[in-house]
Design an enzyme around this catalytic site. Structure first.
Site, mmCIF file in Angstrom:
data_model
loop_
_atom_site.group_PDB
_atom_site.id
_atom_site.type_symbol
_atom_site.label_atom_id
_atom_site.label_comp_id
_atom_site.label_asym_id
_atom_site.label_seq_id
_atom_site.Cartn_x
_atom_site.Cartn_y
_atom_site.Cartn_z
ATOM 1 N N HIS A 1 0.841 -1.200 0.000
ATOM 2 C CA HIS A 1 0.000 0.000 0.000
ATOM 3 C C HIS A 1 0.879 1.253 0.000
ATOM 4 O O HIS A 1 1.868 1.304 0.715
ATOM 5 C CB HIS A 1 -0.897 -0.027 1.236
ATOM 6 C CG HIS A 1 -2.027 0.941 1.192
ATOM 7 N ND1 HIS A 1 -1.851 2.293 1.365
ATOM 8 C CD2 HIS A 1 -3.356 0.772 1.001
ATOM 9 C CE1 HIS A 1 -3.025 2.903 1.282
ATOM 10 N NE2 HIS A 1 -3.962 1.988 1.055
ATOM 11 N N ALA B 1 10.391 8.228 11.295
ATOM 12 C CA ALA B 1 8.924 8.372 11.360
ATOM 13 C C ALA B 1 8.287 8.763 10.030
ATOM 14 O O ALA B 1 7.081 8.600 9.850
ATOM 15 C CB ALA B 1 8.539 9.400 12.419
#
Lengths: 297, 297
Positions: free
Chosen positions: B81, B170
């Site tokens: 994805h 992150a």
């Protein structure tokens, strides 16, 4: 036991707000939600609506009945509406996450406490009735307060709980589980009352119509139309959409159109979700898919 | 600010339950309701749904994003994805008693905290987007994690909050308000995919149909039927009943019937109540009449 129960007690006070407030305060003290109350001067009567978890609802109803027995004196009570007790009737209505059977159980628990702890005679009625002749509140209340002394000791009318001797000050209380009632009106684009009455007759149980439907035709003079005024006594078995569609068809028969319909007062969410489910032809829809329902769990 | 906000953050973890649990625990610690979560191994991604009061939702989303930045390392992340951050996207959705504008305000507050306190670059998207080119999540995420180092310093892609230098561990997070999406499918009594596609085209915005409707035709081979598979992107403006009725009419044009429709996943109560209101032709209905609504107030 969990879930949400609605309680709609009727108290024989309608002309003295302070007296009603003393009763309402007992309900407000509990962890239930007071949704509505109304006083009627002619009837000398109040209708109170609150809702909550089963045990809390029972506690609030008991405390309110106890207070009503203190602040209302039936021996001097006058009013147009039939009545037999300071707390005249306590219906318990399953709203969500609880069955009618569980509400019957609750009503018996509440009735027993009112009978034993308050010394007030209690008849179970509606779904909780111990015999068919006690199912209809009108039958239970027949004779009213003034006739209760005799009724309590007459054949077949021994109270379900409490003394056979009339509590002169508090009178008699009916307690029972019933299904939520939806007040539902359908407006027609005619002022011919005869047509509204004919349609009402075709849909109501007594006319051969739907089992859980009461209906009459009435005039709405300010709009110059007529209305089929309906009480849906169990929307889970006779759904709103079926009655609506039938009225639309019956009206066509007279060349009349349905302008719209109205829901009066409160309505359980499921009564409307069922209609959406029907018209949208939903497949395998689970009410747990509704965000607000999931949140309330 | 009050009301109910839904938050559906996507995290780049889909193969390690323990890692996801650490993030979920941060949400569970707050006074919000965790409604659902699902992990996808191929996507290596999780979708989490929770709901609550505005301030609590923001707190829970921030704590979850903080934990995700600790336990997920984007520099080693792989999955099918598209993704750009450990906390990939945080949509905020107004459910009841709160406006889209208020959710935009919340998204900005949340984005600023993630940018400043966690040192993570944040793009506002959808209703919160600072420019039209940032509205569509696919545009914001184009280039994915691997392309973000360059994107953050490229013309027109300065982040709305946080550093212009990529947080290597992150990644980048998109935050924005969007309207509740209802996944809604309508089943036809034919296996002719061409018909489903033609109907889909007639109802979707891109084909000249309804503004807040995306639709494609798909085959349901196990039932030997076809389906118009729909995303209702704003049911308050393009209601379910209008799309349903249109599909029924369009299907008639091909001699095809609608078997039924399906709601996939969660649906706001109002999306269904609106349909009941429409088909029952309710007059002056107020959603405050719904018992469950009154209770939640």
């Amino acid at each position: 036991m969990s879930g949400i129960v609605q309680c709609v007690p009727n108290f024989s006070v309608g002309r003295d707000k302070k007296t009603l407030e003393k009763i309402l305060d007992k309900i407000r003290e509990k962890d239930v939600k007071l949704l509505d109350y109304s006083m009627d001067k002619d009837h000398n009567r109040s209708v109170v609506t609150f809702i909550g978890q089963p045990e809390e609802v029972i506690e609030a109803a008991f405390d309110a009945a106890k207070k009503a027995a203190e602040v209302i004196d039936m021996s001097t009570h006058q009013g147009e509406h039939p009545r037999m007790g300071a707390t005249d009737v306590i219906p318990l209505i399953p709203i969500s996450g609880i069955t009618t059977e569980e509400c019957i159980e609750l009503s018996k628990k509440l009735g027993a406490r009112i009978g034993e702890e308050l010394g007030i005679s209690v008849y179970l009625y509606e779904k909780s009735a111990s015999s068919d002749r006690r199912r209809n509140l009108a039958d239970v209340r027949r004779g009213q307060y003034e006739g209760m002394k005799e009724k309590l000791i007459s054949e077949g009318w021994k109270p379900d709980y409490g003394p056979k001797e009339l509590n002169v000050k508090a009178g008699v209380t009916a307690v029972g589980a019933r299904t939520p009632l939806v007040a539902y009106n359908i407006n027609l684009d005619t002022n011919n009352l005869d047509i509204a009455n004919k349609i009402a007759k075709s849909i109501r149980a007594k006319g051969g119509g739907f089992t859980y439907c009461k209906a009459i035709g009435i005039e709405i003079t300010e709009r110059d139309i007529v209305q089929v005024s309906i009480n849906m006594t169990d929307y889970t078995k006779t759904p709103l959409f079926r009655v609506f569609d039938t009225v639309v068809r019956e009206a066509e028969r007279y060349g009349v159109n349905v302008i719209g319909s109205e829901i009066i007062g409160l309505v359980p969410m499921n009564a409307l979700i069922d209609s959406a489910d029907y018209y949208l032809r939903l497949e395998e829809f689970d009410k747990g898919q509704i965000l607000e329902k999931r949140m309330a769990e």
